[in-house]
Structures are given as C-alpha cells and as structure tokens.
Design a protein around this motif. Structure first.
Motif, PDB file in Angstrom:
ATOM      1  N   ARG A 275      41.714  14.233   7.221  1.00 20.71           N
ATOM      2  CA  ARG A 275      42.226  13.498   6.133  1.00 20.71           C
ATOM      3  C   ARG A 275      43.530  13.371   6.268  1.00 20.71           C
ATOM      4  O   ARG A 275      44.436  11.990   6.093  1.00 20.71           O
ATOM      5  CB  ARG A 275      41.226  12.708   5.134  1.00 20.71           C
ATOM      6  CG  ARG A 275      39.873  13.167   5.227  1.00 20.71           C
ATOM      7  CD  ARG A 275      39.436  11.723   5.245  1.00 20.71           C
ATOM      8  NE  ARG A 275      38.582  11.550   5.374  1.00 20.71           N
ATOM      9  CZ  ARG A 275      37.560  10.577   5.870  1.00 20.71           C
ATOM     10  NH1 ARG A 275      38.539   9.172   5.805  1.00 20.71           N
ATOM     11  NH2 ARG A 275      36.179  10.386   6.334  1.00 20.71           N
ATOM     12  N   GLY A 276      44.264  14.393   6.167  1.00 21.71           N
ATOM     13  CA  GLY A 276      45.898  14.217   5.712  1.00 21.71           C
ATOM     14  C   GLY A 276      46.353  14.494   7.104  1.00 21.71           C
ATOM     15  O   GLY A 276      48.177  14.669   7.033  1.00 21.71           O
ATOM     16  N   GLY A 277      46.146  13.867   7.960  1.00 30.49           N
ATOM     17  CA  GLY A 277      46.995  13.672   9.248  1.00 30.49           C
ATOM     18  C   GLY A 277      47.016  14.600  10.467  1.00 30.49           C
ATOM     19  O   GLY A 277      47.865  14.871  11.176  1.00 30.49           O
ATOM     20  N   TYR A 278      46.733  15.762  10.091  1.00 28.61           N
ATOM     21  CA  TYR A 278      46.493  16.986  10.892  1.00 28.61           C
ATOM     22  C   TYR A 278      45.720  17.062  12.438  1.00 28.61           C
ATOM     23  O   TYR A 278      44.910  16.424  12.042  1.00 28.61           O
ATOM     24  CB  TYR A 278      46.280  18.358  10.128  1.00 28.61           C
ATOM     25  CG  TYR A 278      47.252  18.553   9.231  1.00 28.61           C
ATOM     26  CD1 TYR A 278      48.465  19.133   9.628  1.00 28.61           C
ATOM     27  CD2 TYR A 278      47.638  18.321   8.163  1.00 28.61           C
ATOM     28  CE1 TYR A 278      49.935  19.519   8.392  1.00 28.61           C
ATOM     29  CE2 TYR A 278      48.791  17.792   6.608  1.00 28.61           C
ATOM     30  CZ  TYR A 278      49.763  18.823   7.210  1.00 28.61           C
ATOM     31  OH  TYR A 278      50.336  18.599   6.668  1.00 28.61           O
ATOM     32  N   ILE A 279      45.270  17.354  13.186  1.00 26.30           N
ATOM     33  CA  ILE A 279      45.076  17.276  14.357  1.00 26.30           C
ATOM     34  C   ILE A 279      44.758  19.141  15.038  1.00 26.30           C
ATOM     35  O   ILE A 279      45.445  19.719  15.536  1.00 26.30           O
ATOM     36  CB  ILE A 279      45.357  16.235  15.694  1.00 26.30           C
ATOM     37  CG1 ILE A 279      44.517  16.041  17.042  1.00 26.30           C
ATOM     38  CG2 ILE A 279      46.611  16.679  16.143  1.00 26.30           C
ATOM     39  CD1 ILE A 279      44.509  15.134  17.681  1.00 26.30           C
ATOM     40  N   LYS A 280      43.740  19.252  16.027  1.00 29.39           N
ATOM     41  CA  LYS A 280      44.184  20.347  16.244  1.00 29.39           C
ATOM     42  C   LYS A 280      42.796  20.957  17.665  1.00 29.39           C
ATOM     43  O   LYS A 280      41.643  20.130  17.214  1.00 29.39           O
ATOM     44  CB  LYS A 280      44.155  21.748  15.563  1.00 29.39           C
ATOM     45  CG  LYS A 280      42.645  22.252  14.806  1.00 29.39           C
ATOM     46  CD  LYS A 280      42.305  23.588  14.260  1.00 29.39           C
ATOM     47  CE  LYS A 280      41.087  23.180  13.698  1.00 29.39           C
ATOM     48  NZ  LYS A 280      41.018  24.853  11.823  1.00 29.39           N
ATOM     49  N   ARG A 281      42.948  21.384  18.887  1.00 31.52           N
ATOM     50  CA  ARG A 281      42.254  21.680  19.490  1.00 31.52           C
ATOM     51  C   ARG A 281      41.073  23.499  19.808  1.00 31.52           C
ATOM     52  O   ARG A 281      42.356  23.653  19.525  1.00 31.52           O
ATOM     53  CB  ARG A 281      42.082  21.256  20.841  1.00 31.52           C
ATOM     54  CG  ARG A 281      41.554  21.436  21.961  1.00 31.52           C
ATOM     55  CD  ARG A 281      41.885  20.175  23.019  1.00 31.52           C
ATOM     56  NE  ARG A 281      43.924  20.993  23.783  1.00 31.52           N
ATOM     57  CZ  ARG A 281      42.839  22.797  24.340  1.00 31.52           C
ATOM     58  NH1 ARG A 281      42.217  22.837  24.814  1.00 31.52           N
ATOM     59  NH2 ARG A 281      44.332  22.827  24.693  1.00 31.52           N
ATOM     60  N   VAL A 357      53.334   8.400  15.824  1.00 34.17           N
ATOM     61  CA  VAL A 357      53.092   7.518  14.376  1.00 34.17           C
ATOM     62  C   VAL A 357      54.351   7.798  13.349  1.00 34.17           C
ATOM     63  O   VAL A 357      54.348   8.196  12.750  1.00 34.17           O
ATOM     64  CB  VAL A 357      51.444   7.714  14.007  1.00 34.17           C
ATOM     65  CG1 VAL A 357      50.875   7.006  12.854  1.00 34.17           C
ATOM     66  CG2 VAL A 357      50.284   8.314  15.288  1.00 34.17           C
ATOM     67  N   LYS A 358      53.729   6.386  12.335  1.00 33.73           N
ATOM     68  CA  LYS A 358      54.227   6.148  11.959  1.00 33.73           C
ATOM     69  C   LYS A 358      54.081   6.788  10.096  1.00 33.73           C
ATOM     70  O   LYS A 358      53.311   7.159  10.217  1.00 33.73           O
ATOM     71  CB  LYS A 358      55.060   4.497  11.026  1.00 33.73           C
ATOM     72  CG  LYS A 358      55.687   3.608  12.647  1.00 33.73           C
ATOM     73  CD  LYS A 358      56.427   2.413  11.950  1.00 33.73           C
ATOM     74  CE  LYS A 358      56.260   1.953  12.673  1.00 33.73           C
ATOM     75  NZ  LYS A 358      57.094   0.000  12.826  1.00 33.73           N
ATOM     76  N   SER A 359      54.753   7.650   9.662  1.00 27.69           N
ATOM     77  CA  SER A 359      54.606   7.730   8.921  1.00 27.69           C
ATOM     78  C   SER A 359      53.697   7.519   7.317  1.00 27.69           C
ATOM     79  O   SER A 359      53.024   8.100   6.525  1.00 27.69           O
ATOM     80  CB  SER A 359      56.289   9.227   7.578  1.00 27.69           C
ATOM     81  OG  SER A 359      56.633   7.466   7.121  1.00 27.69           O
ATOM     82  N   GLU A 360      53.999   5.821   7.030  1.00 26.07           N
ATOM     83  CA  GLU A 360      53.199   5.443   6.262  1.00 26.07           C
ATOM     84  C   GLU A 360      51.914   5.039   7.393  1.00 26.07           C
ATOM     85  O   GLU A 360      50.923   4.229   6.487  1.00 26.07           O
ATOM     86  CB  GLU A 360      54.484   4.331   6.002  1.00 26.07           C
ATOM     87  CG  GLU A 360      54.130   2.943   6.540  1.00 26.07           C
ATOM     88  CD  GLU A 360      55.892   3.203   7.923  1.00 26.07           C
ATOM     89  OE1 GLU A 360      56.415   2.435   8.567  1.00 26.07           O
ATOM     90  OE2 GLU A 360      56.058   4.753   7.784  1.00 26.07           O
TER      91      GLU A 360
END
Length: 585
Positions: A275-281, A357-360
């Motif tokens: 939800r905080g905007g982090y991604i990993k594989r 992706v824009k910060s907002e």
C-alpha cells in the motif's frame, strides 16, 4: 554450437557442445571467462565445464543444470563471452583509374568486381575479334590462290625475285587475284603440297568456323545480356573447379537480433506490491512446500505498518507482462523480470524508481498477462460509476512510459481494473449499500481513451465502493462496512439487472449508524483469509468461514471493533494470497 545429451557421474544431462571458435579467440581464455562468470553468478544454468578437444578438433562441453533452458543459456553465452565476436573489415581499394582510394561496402565491392569482369570480357572480345578477322582475311586469300593455282604458279615462276612475285600477286590489273600484302605473304609461304583439294576443304571449314566466331564475338560486343550470361558460365565453371563447403552462414542482422527477453529464463516468481508504493519480485522457490499446520515464512517486511501492508500479491512467469493502472487513468506495462528482486523480508523498491509514476498518483491495480488473447478484455471502473471494456490486445504494446487508458471527470478516480470475458458477469457495489450485476457482454468494447458508460445510477453523495468480475465457480461476496460490520452473501442472490439501474440492496446498516458506508465488496471463497486494516493502522486477520453467510438485506455482524468516536474506520480489506497463506506470511 549444438545441444547434446551427455552422461556424467551416471546421470544424463543436456549439454551445449562448442566445436568451432570465432577468429582470434583463445580457447583457454574462453573457458576461464565462462568459469569466472559462473562463479560470480553472472551466468546461470551451467553445472559443469570441460575441454574434450583432441587431434580431431575442438570440443568444449558445457553441461546444463536440470532446470536450465538451453536457449537462454546459449543466448547469455553469446552475449557475455567471446563465443560471438565481431571484427571490422576495411574495404579500402584503388578505384577508377587506379589512383583514387575509396572505402567500399561489401555490396559496392561486389558491384565493382562485376563491372570489372564485364569490361574485361568486352576487351577480350575486341582482342579475339581482331585476331579472327585477320585470320579470316588470310583464309580468303588462300582460297583465292587455290582457286587460281595455275595463275599463281605462273606468276611466281616468271618473277625475278620474291618482291616482284608479291607485287604481281597484289597487282590491281590482275582482277582474279588482287591480294593484299598479308594475303600475298601467306600465299608465297605455301608449299606446293598444300595446294591440294584436301587442304582446300580444310580452309573452307576454317572459314566457316571463323565466320561463326566472328558473329558470336560481335554479339558479345553489342549485347549486354550475352556478356552477363558469359559471366555466369565462368562463375559456375570456377565453382565446379574450386568450390569447398561453406563453414560460415550469412544471416540478416535484423531477423537474428536478440532482445533482452531472450537472455532471461522464464521462471516462476512472486510479485508483491504494498500500500505504501513499494514493489519487489521473489523466486517462487523461495517458498518451498511445507507441511500443513506449520507457521510458514514471512513474505513481506517485518515492520507491519500501513505502508508495508500487502496490496497485491500474485505469482507469474518472468516473461509475463505486468499491467499497472493508476487512479488518474494511466496504465504502465513492464516485464516481470524487470521488477527488482528482493528478499522475503525486504521492503522492496519504490514504484517511482521502476515506473515514471507521479508522487501524488497511486497504483490501484496490478494484472499479470501471459498472453494478449483476442477473447479477453480489460474492465475499468471509476469511483463515480463509469465503466468501460477494452480489448486486452490493445495493451500488447504498452511500455513503461505509460499510456492514458481512460478519460476521467474532475475528481473522479480509476480504482478498479480486471480481466474478463463475455461469459463473465460484472458486480459493482456502492458505498450506500446498493449493488448491481450485469453480463460483461452488455458492455461494448471501446478504445483506450474513451470515458465509458454509466454502470449504475448513484444517489447524491454515493460512490462506487468495489467492483468484481464474477465467474461460474465464485461462491460468496464479502461485504464489510467502514464501522466494522460484515457478512458473506451468496453470489446467486445478486440477480442480473440492466446496466445503469439503481441496483438491489446489498446490505442494510445498523440502526443509528448514519455515517456507516460499505468499504469493500469482494468475491471470496470459504477457505480464504482476510486482513482488515483501519485508517489508524490497526490490522486484524480473520478466516472467511468465521464470518456468517446472510441474506442481502441483513446488517451483518461485527467483524472488527473500530474506534469510531476517534475517527477510525475500515480503510481496506485484503485477501491473504494463497501462496502467502500456505507458504509463509
């Protein structure tokens, strides 16, 4: 380079066999380079490396691991080692008169050579034609001398010397002879034994042959096609005499060029978006199979904050395309292998470092796509109730730069994106407790930038709370309100209605709860587990089967206590992914 099955330590494995090396490539240095890349983990899929070369030729054996894809290993070998190398060929030669240096391309060099051969054949024809014409002139004179043999003998016998005889033979007053100087010299050189009928027949045959040769040479001098046919015959003759089997292949560069994906093995991976905007594989093998009842492994950061709460969790192949849509109506596409790899407990990489992706802006949906089928569609729904269906194939060329996929009104947000077919149904629920269900086939496919159509009629202040794609095997819909009440409803209770209507009641709110609204309406199965997260970061995990199944008009039961007086509400409800539930959390 080819693939073989070799035996090693009583086991059979696939191996890449190298029998030839590029120009100026040292075999020992190449083997050392491959071993170094394997030790540095820059080259995967290789189990063993050995040199079996002997006096019969080169043989390098590169044994592969059981799960390795030979084509991927081969592509990486060609990319990262000297097994495929390039060297420059500088075609610098003297051009034209032989005084002007010029750099040629391969095609220009071949064209120049063909022009040279063309002109050489023409010059050769001119030289040979001159010889043929001179010989034909001599033969004509000899035939005249044979026809008037007695007159020639008489002139020669009465002449005081050879010069006088030549002059007599060339005398214009002797019309039956009147030979040229060359013809007269040839006649004077004849012996008496050559003045026979047999010799005359030979001369006439020679005259005929010379006439045919003269016609052939004249044709070569005037007909360009005849010269090119002659060149082809010469080349074919040279090929028969000197040709050897070709050891190399000439391939068109544009057809054989390898893309980045050709160097990546198509393995199974797990992708986590928070939800905080982090991604990993993570490799799927990170979560090995465990016995039932074990605690499992954590698949996200140990710091269980609101930012680290898992929003999207799914498994896919590394070659799959990941479609990500934002609330502002922009879609991004990237390959799964392009997602940064992280450990089980790592937070992951910020999405803006992977995509522009824009910060907002906020990622609202993530879809893995293995194949862009013509029979599948993407359904998009907004908070204000607009919905559209776009063919999945329209997103095939989507890149990480992003494209606008929906036109939104001021204040509206694109919150849902799902795959569907015309055999599926669409279920939408509003925050005021209404729900509508209609067939996906009722939606007309539209382009990427269209706004769409109205999904349901919303009352003033009402918005869409959730959207689901219903399939035949879906059993329940979980409805949870912002103040913590929830229930399960069988999907059959939501009858199909016309798109655009006000829908039917999905839940009734508790008496006195005037500010309560639907937070989530999600398709679930009885064996699922859910995570309920409040706006103040309180997280509760529950089993779906512990939540009672009630009718549409029921108010539900208290699923989570929420401190409503202090402004706390249920913000999100996430289904715990099966991979996480069974293999680790």
């Amino acid at each position: 380079m080819h693939l073989e099955e070799v035996s090693s330590s009583k086991k059979k494995r696939n191996a890449i066999i190298v029998t030839e090396l590029p120009y100026q490539v040292n075999k020992a240095a190449l083997l050392e380079r491959i071993a170094s890349l394997v030790n540095e983990k820059k080259l995967d899929g290789i189990a063993d490396l050995r040199d079996e070369s002997d006096r019969d030729g080169i043989r390098m054996v590169i044994e592969l691991k059981r799960d390795a894809v030979a084509a991927v290993v081969q592509n990486n070998l060609l990319k990262k080692t000297a097994l495929e190398s390039t060297f420059s060929g500088n075609f610098l030669a003297l051009f034209g008169s032989g005084t002007v240096p010029q750099r040629f391309t391969l095609r220009e060099a071949l064209d120049c050579f063909l022009d040279f051969r063309f002109q050489t054949i023409r010059n050769k024809c001119i030289f040979q034609l001159d010889k043929v014409e001179n010989r034909a002139h001599i033969v004509d004179g000899l035939l005249v001398a044979l026809e008037f043999t007695d007159r020639v003998i008489e002139i020669v016998r009465n002449a005081p010397d050879q010069a006088s005889a030549r002059a007599a033979l060339m005398d214009p007053d002797t019309p039956e002879l009147c030979l040229s100087s060359a013809q007269a010299d040839a006649v004077l050189k004849l012996q008496l034994g050559q003045l026979t009928r047999l010799n005359g027949d030979k001369l006439r045959d020679e005259k005929k042959t010379l006439t045919e040769s003269q016609a052939t040479l004249q044709n070569l001098l005037t007909n360009d096609t005849a010269v090119r046919d002659s060149m082809i015959e010469e080349f074919e003759s040279l090929k028969k005499r000197f040709a050897t089997p070709r050891k190399t292949k000439i391939l068109p560069d544009e057809d054989e060029a390898l893309s980045e994906i050709d160097y990546i093995q198509n393995e199974r991976s797990v992708i986590v978006v928070t939800r905080g905007g982090y991604i990993k594989r993570m490799p799927l093998k990170t979560f090995e199979t465990q016995n039932r009842g074990t605690r499992g492994k954590r698949g996200a950061s140990n710091n269980m904050s609101d930012d680290n709460e898992v929003a999207h969790f799914f498994s896919c192949n590394d070659h799959d395309t990941i479609l990500m849509t934002t609330q502002s109506g922009i879609a991004y596409g990237l390959r799964a292998y392009q997602v940064p790899e992280g450990s089980r407990t790592a937070k992951g990489a910020p999405i803006p470092s992977v995509l522009p992706v824009k910060s907002e802006d906020v990622i609202t949906s993530v879809l893995p796509v293995s194949e862009f089928s013509k029979n599948e569609f993407i359904v998009l729904a907004t908070e204000f109730g607009w919905i559209k269906k776009t063919p999945l194939a329209a997103f095939e060329n989507l890149t990480s730069r992003g494209l606008i996929i929906a036109s939104l009104a001021d204040g509206d947000r694109l919150n849902w994106c799902e795959k569907c077919t015309d055999a599926d149904d669409i279920l939408l629920g509003s925050t005021r407790g209404q729900a509508t269900r209609f067939s996906a086939s009722e939606l007309r496919p539209t382009g990427r930038t269209s706004r769409g159509v109205k999904s349901m009629t919303l009352k003033k202040g009402d918005t869409i709370a959730d959207m689901n794609v219903l399939r035949k095997d879906d059993e329940y819909v979980l409805a949870v309100t912002t103040e913590g009440y929830g229930k399960r409803v069988k999907t059959d209770e939501f009858r199909k209605t016309a798109r655009g209507g006000s829908g039917v009641i999905a839940i009734k709110f508790k008496a006195g709860r005037v500010d309560d609204r639907i937070s989530t309406m999600r398709v679930v199965n009885e064996e699922d587990e859910i995570l309920l997260i409040t706006s103040q970061g309180v997280i509760v995990r529950q089993k779906v089967k512990d939540i009672p199944c009630q009718g549409r008009s029921a108010t539900g039961v208290l699923v989570q206590k929420v401190d409503v007086k202090n402004g706390d509400t249920i913000s999100t409800v996430s289904i715990v992914p099966r991979e996480e539930e069974e293999n680790g959390n």
